[in-house]
Design a protein around this motif. Structure first.
Motif, PDB file in Angstrom:
ATOM      1  N   MET A   1      11.247  34.015   2.213  1.00  0.00           N
ATOM      2  CA  MET A   1       9.843  33.917   1.865  1.00  0.00           C
ATOM      3  C   MET A   1       9.695  32.838   0.798  1.00  0.00           C
ATOM      4  SD  MET A   1       8.213  36.079   3.703  1.00  0.00           S
ATOM      5  CE  MET A   1       8.498  37.555   4.688  1.00  0.00           C
ATOM      6  N   MET A   2       8.936  31.809   1.116  1.00  0.00           N
ATOM      7  CA  MET A   2       8.848  30.648   0.252  1.00  0.00           C
ATOM      8  C   MET A   2       7.435  30.442  -0.270  1.00  0.00           C
ATOM      9  SD  MET A   2      11.960  29.733   0.384  1.00  0.00           S
ATOM     10  CE  MET A   2      11.895  28.186  -0.500  1.00  0.00           C
ATOM     11  N   ALA A   3       7.347  30.175  -1.585  1.00  0.00           N
ATOM     12  CA  ALA A   3       6.100  29.709  -2.191  1.00  0.00           C
ATOM     13  C   ALA A   3       6.409  28.294  -2.653  1.00  0.00           C
ATOM     14  CB  ALA A   3       5.695  30.601  -3.361  1.00  0.00           C
ATOM     15  N   MET A   4       6.229  27.350  -1.724  1.00  0.00           N
ATOM     16  CA  MET A   4       6.730  26.000  -1.979  1.00  0.00           C
ATOM     17  C   MET A   4       5.784  24.953  -1.417  1.00  0.00           C
ATOM     18  SD  MET A   4      10.644  24.847  -1.512  1.00  0.00           S
ATOM     19  CE  MET A   4      11.343  23.659  -2.628  1.00  0.00           C
ATOM     20  N   MET A   5       5.687  23.846  -2.169  1.00  0.00           N
ATOM     21  CA  MET A   5       4.903  22.700  -1.739  1.00  0.00           C
ATOM     22  C   MET A   5       5.494  22.144  -0.446  1.00  0.00           C
ATOM     23  SD  MET A   5       2.533  20.396  -2.555  1.00  0.00           S
ATOM     24  CE  MET A   5       2.161  18.716  -2.034  1.00  0.00           C
ATOM     25  N   PRO A   6       4.682  21.941   0.614  1.00  0.00           N
ATOM     26  CA  PRO A   6       5.236  21.518   1.903  1.00  0.00           C
ATOM     27  C   PRO A   6       5.677  20.074   1.958  1.00  0.00           C
ATOM     28  CG  PRO A   6       2.853  21.677   2.029  1.00  0.00           C
ATOM     29  CD  PRO A   6       3.249  22.241   0.695  1.00  0.00           C
ATOM     30  N   SER A   7       5.201  19.213   1.054  1.00  0.00           N
ATOM     31  CA  SER A   7       5.581  17.805   1.114  1.00  0.00           C
ATOM     32  C   SER A   7       5.364  17.163  -0.239  1.00  0.00           C
ATOM     33  CB  SER A   7       4.750  17.067   2.167  1.00  0.00           C
ATOM     34  OG  SER A   7       3.370  17.186   1.885  1.00  0.00           O
ATOM     35  N   GLU A   8       5.850  15.942  -0.402  1.00  0.00           N
ATOM     36  CA  GLU A   8       5.707  15.202  -1.647  1.00  0.00           C
ATOM     37  C   GLU A   8       4.948  13.900  -1.391  1.00  0.00           C
ATOM     38  OE1 GLU A   8       9.642  15.710  -4.215  1.00  0.00           O
ATOM     39  OE2 GLU A   8      10.049  15.092  -2.156  1.00  0.00           O
ATOM     40  N   ILE A   9       4.344  13.378  -2.460  1.00  0.00           N
ATOM     41  CA  ILE A   9       3.804  12.018  -2.400  1.00  0.00           C
ATOM     42  C   ILE A   9       4.532  11.210  -3.455  1.00  0.00           C
ATOM     43  CG2 ILE A   9       1.806  10.571  -2.897  1.00  0.00           C
ATOM     44  CD1 ILE A   9       0.052  12.523  -1.572  1.00  0.00           C
ATOM     45  N   ILE A  10       5.236  10.182  -3.011  1.00  0.00           N
ATOM     46  CA  ILE A  10       5.984   9.303  -3.902  1.00  0.00           C
ATOM     47  C   ILE A  10       5.461   7.888  -3.702  1.00  0.00           C
ATOM     48  CG2 ILE A  10       8.262   8.408  -4.498  1.00  0.00           C
ATOM     49  CD1 ILE A  10       7.946  11.368  -5.111  1.00  0.00           C
ATOM     50  N   ILE A  11       5.154   7.202  -4.800  1.00  0.00           N
ATOM     51  CA  ILE A  11       4.741   5.809  -4.705  1.00  0.00           C
ATOM     52  C   ILE A  11       5.990   4.940  -4.630  1.00  0.00           C
ATOM     53  CG2 ILE A  11       3.531   3.917  -5.835  1.00  0.00           C
ATOM     54  CD1 ILE A  11       1.728   5.879  -7.158  1.00  0.00           C
ATOM     55  N   GLU A  12       6.068   4.067  -3.621  1.00  0.00           N
ATOM     56  CA  GLU A  12       7.205   3.145  -3.490  1.00  0.00           C
ATOM     57  C   GLU A  12       6.690   1.711  -3.443  1.00  0.00           C
ATOM     58  OE1 GLU A  12       9.662   4.221  -0.218  1.00  0.00           O
ATOM     59  OE2 GLU A  12      10.422   6.010  -1.181  1.00  0.00           O
TER      60      GLU A  12
ATOM     61  N   GLY B   1       0.798  -1.221   0.000  1.00  0.00           N
ATOM     62  CA  GLY B   1       0.000   0.000   0.000  1.00  0.00           C
ATOM     63  C   GLY B   1       0.827   1.266   0.000  1.00  0.00           C
ATOM     64  N   LEU B   2       0.175   2.383   0.274  1.00  0.00           N
ATOM     65  CA  LEU B   2       0.793   3.700   0.184  1.00  0.00           C
ATOM     66  C   LEU B   2       0.876   4.351   1.563  1.00  0.00           C
ATOM     67  CD1 LEU B   2      -1.220   5.088  -2.869  1.00  0.00           C
ATOM     68  CD2 LEU B   2       0.766   3.579  -2.886  1.00  0.00           C
ATOM     69  N   LYS B   3       1.850   5.233   1.728  1.00  0.00           N
ATOM     70  CA  LYS B   3       1.938   5.996   2.967  1.00  0.00           C
ATOM     71  C   LYS B   3       2.575   7.353   2.686  1.00  0.00           C
ATOM     72  CE  LYS B   3       6.523   4.520   4.607  1.00  0.00           C
ATOM     73  NZ  LYS B   3       7.276   3.949   5.743  1.00  0.00           N
ATOM     74  N   ALA B   4       2.287   8.304   3.557  1.00  0.00           N
ATOM     75  CA  ALA B   4       2.929   9.619   3.528  1.00  0.00           C
ATOM     76  C   ALA B   4       3.528   9.845   4.907  1.00  0.00           C
ATOM     77  CB  ALA B   4       1.920  10.706   3.188  1.00  0.00           C
ATOM     78  N   GLU B   5       4.769  10.232   4.967  1.00  0.00           N
ATOM     79  CA  GLU B   5       5.481  10.343   6.239  1.00  0.00           C
ATOM     80  C   GLU B   5       6.121  11.710   6.373  1.00  0.00           C
ATOM     81  OE1 GLU B   5       9.268   8.140   6.759  1.00  0.00           O
ATOM     82  OE2 GLU B   5       8.249   7.183   8.443  1.00  0.00           O
ATOM     83  N   THR B   6       5.972  12.318   7.544  1.00  0.00           N
ATOM     84  CA  THR B   6       6.601  13.602   7.830  1.00  0.00           C
ATOM     85  C   THR B   6       7.328  13.512   9.158  1.00  0.00           C
ATOM     86  OG1 THR B   6       4.883  14.832   6.641  1.00  0.00           O
ATOM     87  CG2 THR B   6       6.217  16.070   8.182  1.00  0.00           C
ATOM     88  N   LEU B   7       8.537  14.017   9.207  1.00  0.00           N
ATOM     89  CA  LEU B   7       9.296  14.074  10.449  1.00  0.00           C
ATOM     90  C   LEU B   7       9.136  15.454  11.080  1.00  0.00           C
ATOM     91  CD1 LEU B   7      12.616  12.310   9.345  1.00  0.00           C
ATOM     92  CD2 LEU B   7      10.653  11.299  10.523  1.00  0.00           C
ATOM     93  N   PHE B   8       9.086  15.486  12.411  1.00  0.00           N
ATOM     94  CA  PHE B   8       8.917  16.745  13.138  1.00  0.00           C
ATOM     95  C   PHE B   8      10.159  16.975  14.005  1.00  0.00           C
ATOM     96  CE2 PHE B   8       4.778  15.524  11.811  1.00  0.00           C
ATOM     97  CZ  PHE B   8       4.142  16.730  11.519  1.00  0.00           C
ATOM     98  N   TYR B   9      10.788  18.130  13.797  1.00  0.00           N
ATOM     99  CA  TYR B   9      12.079  18.415  14.398  1.00  0.00           C
ATOM    100  C   TYR B   9      12.014  19.352  15.597  1.00  0.00           C
ATOM    101  CZ  TYR B   9      13.148  16.814   9.684  1.00  0.00           C
ATOM    102  OH  TYR B   9      13.188  16.091   8.524  1.00  0.00           O
ATOM    103  N   THR B  10      10.827  19.823  15.937  1.00  0.00           N
ATOM    104  CA  THR B  10      10.686  20.848  16.971  1.00  0.00           C
ATOM    105  C   THR B  10      11.307  20.413  18.290  1.00  0.00           C
ATOM    106  OG1 THR B  10       8.627  21.555  15.930  1.00  0.00           O
ATOM    107  CG2 THR B  10       9.045  22.329  18.166  1.00  0.00           C
TER     108      THR B  10
END
Length: 602
Positions: A591-602, A158-167
């Motif tokens: 100042m960034m106009a940028m996508m915050p994350s990606e979705i990649i199929i693995e 299946g699929l997943k999206a993962e984000t790491l939090f550094y705070t």
């Protein structure tokens, strides 16, 4: 007896002439040998290897002959190769060796369409899977037959999206961030300001994963002739499947070694046992070098295909941890100038595969593209991602195409400012500052912004956001309130972006080229010549014309890239690593106009 001055000068002239001609003759001989080695047989199997991250276009190191065999084909390489192969009578079959593919959903979808086009011409396409995962299998399902490596396993989990939090970990060493966010769906600040994802993040990523997973289950089950529920059950309850069980479930057709499969295909084409002299398999690199590239032109008319690939940066050389340069303002300017100066170029196709980046650089690019679009018709083709600053660049298009699974939108702005006052206190670092001007030291990383400076920081982000949605409103002919309702950092698939009014049509690269031809009123009975920008020079051209880095520099950069790809694959780095890298090193506000994350199929 001493020679006369005239005789010495004549000898020197002859020596200079010899020193000039010998390298040129050597280059000509090498070029002829290189070309002659790419003569194709009358009948052959086109053998393409698909792996890695499917970069939109090849880097400069790919043009070096001794490294080209190790450099994966880019997405555009594959699209044009498959387009050639569909009409090439010499190509009897295609063998796709698929393994370790890590690509965005839209790129896999566009490749599937190209494979279907080849199959529609009566050419059989076989997929050979080596240690396959979901992405490999999804692409393979577009083929007529799937052969799995004997003794291997198919991992469908299946699929997943993962984000790491550094705070929290950064806080333990005394580093924290102040942030400005426009608006709540622009979640790129969250890894540095929160300890977990927001409701808005889960809403966005969950919606995208639902669309991708629905496409995955529907397409693969339909192509393999099994029920959707059966495929879903295999993913949920089994996941790791041996070659024999995969065949029993109908997921693959057979199992074989690569050696066995290639020998069988060779015998099928030649009618003989394969030897070194009658090898009927031609690699993608060999095929690319032997055909009119990227498309056989049948007249004088041309289309300029200009690609924006990677993070948008201000100047050349800005990179993500040294792994690869983004697209910079000056490079786009050179491409546009060349395309506009060429009177045979009748239309422009802008291909975008970018998560965005520097907000001001994105705005400058849009200004240049708008000016170019006044002079020649401009059509936009969105690849895997065209979000935030990448979407801003797309606003110049007369017609904007997105693949159904393209990730786009993310219309918003965020800014992060690091401050390390706690780290300074922990380490006992001393600091004295002499200033002239009340705010001269306001943006220092050694202290947080005070109330007044923070208000200015937030207000500046808001002004950039207002300017961004104003540009969208003018380009898309939408009221500001309507734009704001689909902006605020919200992310859309190509299909949903069409319904939201952010793009005009769904389709791939060749759909955009066709639309550009129609807009420019070109002769539709003849294929135009495609001119690629930024210009991709061959190694011969770089030797003849020179390169800013010089040949040693080119070789060194190529080896560095190859080694880094071996030991630290690009997919393990975030698409915004370049921003974080600069941020931490400089301490400046970006100042960034940028996508915050990606979705990649693995």
């Amino acid at each position: 007896m001493n020679s006369s001055p005239e005789k010495n000068r004549g000898c020197r002239r002859k020596s200079c002439l010899v020193l000039t001609l010998v390298p040129l003759l050597l280059i000509v001989v090498l070029f002829c040998l290189f070309r002659s080695s790419h003569t194709l047989p009358d009948r052959f199997v086109l053998n393409l290897q698909l792996s890695g991250d499917l970069s939109e276009i090849q880097g400069e190191s790919s043009t070096l002959p001794f490294l080209s065999s190790r450099e994966p084909l880019s997405l555009q390489d594959l699209l044009f190769i498959l387009d050639h192969a569909a009409a090439d009578e010499r190509v009897k079959e295609l063998l796709l060796e698929i393994g370790g593919l890590h690509a965005s959903p839209a790129k896999i979808s566009e490749l599937r369409s190209s494979i279907e086009k080849v199959r529609s011409r009566g050419k059989k396409v076989t997929a050979f899977l080596s240690s396959p995962e979901d992405s490999d299998y999804l692409l393979a399902s577009a083929c007529d037959a799937i052969v799995m490596e004997r003794g291997g396993y198919l991992l469908l989990d299946g699929l997943k999206a993962e984000t790491l939090f550094y705070t929290t970990p950064l806080g333990k060493i005394g580093i924290r961030f102040q942030a400005a966010q426009w608006k709540q769906y622009k979640s790129g600040i969250e890894p540095f300001t929160r300890t977990g994802a927001s409701r808005e993040y889960f809403e966005q990523i969950g919606g995208l994963l639902d669309e991708v997973y629905d496409d995955y289950l529907g397409y693969a089950s339909r192509r393999r002739g099994i029920s959707r529920d059966s495929l879903s059950g295999i993913i949920d309850r089994i996941a790791l499947i041996s070659d024999s069980r995969a065949k029993t479930f109908g997921l693959v057709d057979s199992a074989a070694s690569s050696w066995e499969l290639k020998r069988a295909l060779n015998r099928k084409i030649t009618g003989k046992e394969p030897t070194g002299e009658n090898d009927a398999l031609v690699s993608g690199g060999e095929y690319r070098s032997a055909v009119d590239w990227p498309m056989k032109g049948e007249g004088d008319e041309r289309i300029a295909l200009i690609t924006l690939s990677g993070p948008i940066v201000r100047t050349a050389g800005e990179s993500a941890l040294g792994m690869g340069e983004g697209v910079d303002v000056e490079s786009l300017k050179h491409s546009l100038d060349a395309a506009l100066d060429d009177k045979k170029v009748k239309a422009l196709v802008l291909r975008i595969d970018s998560p965005g980046g520097d907000a001001l650089a994105s705005a400058e690019m849009l200004q240049m593209l708008d000016s170019a679009a006044v002079k020649k018709p401009l059509v936009v083709s969105m690849s895997g991602v065209a979000a935030s600053g990448g979407y801003m660049a797309a606003l110049a298009g007369k017609t904007v195409f997105a693949s159904p699974l393209t990730i786009t939108g993310s219309i918003g702005v965020y800014a992060l400012k690091p401050e390390i006052s706690a780290l300074v206190a922990k380490t006992g670092l001393g600091r004295d500052v002499v200033t002239r001007g009340r705010l001269a030291d306001a943006n220092s990383p050694f202290k947080p912004l005070d109330k007044e400076a923070y208000q200015k920081f937030v207000a500046a982000s808001g002004e950039i956001y207002d300017d961004f949605i104003g540009k969208v409103a003018r380009s898309r002919r939408m009221p500001l309130t309507a734009v704001d309702s689909v902006a605020g950092g919200r992310v859309w698939s190509g299909t949903r972006a069409l319904k939201a009014g952010l793009v005009d049509r769904t389709g791939g690269l060749f759909d955009a080229i066709h639309a550009a031809r129609l807009l420019a009123k070109m002769d539709m009975s003849k294929n135009p010549r495609i001119i690629l920008y930024p210009e991709q020079k061959s190694w011969i051209e770089m030797l003849v014309q020179g390169n800013r880095a010089g040949l040693p520099g080119m070789i060194g950069a190529a080896f560095k890239k190859q080694l880094m790809q071996e030991f630290l694959p690009v997919r393990h780095l975030s698409s915004i690593a370049a921003f974080y890298d600069r941020l931490m090193l400089s301490g400046r506000v970006h100042m960034m106009a940028m996508m915050p994350s990606e979705i990649i199929i693995e």
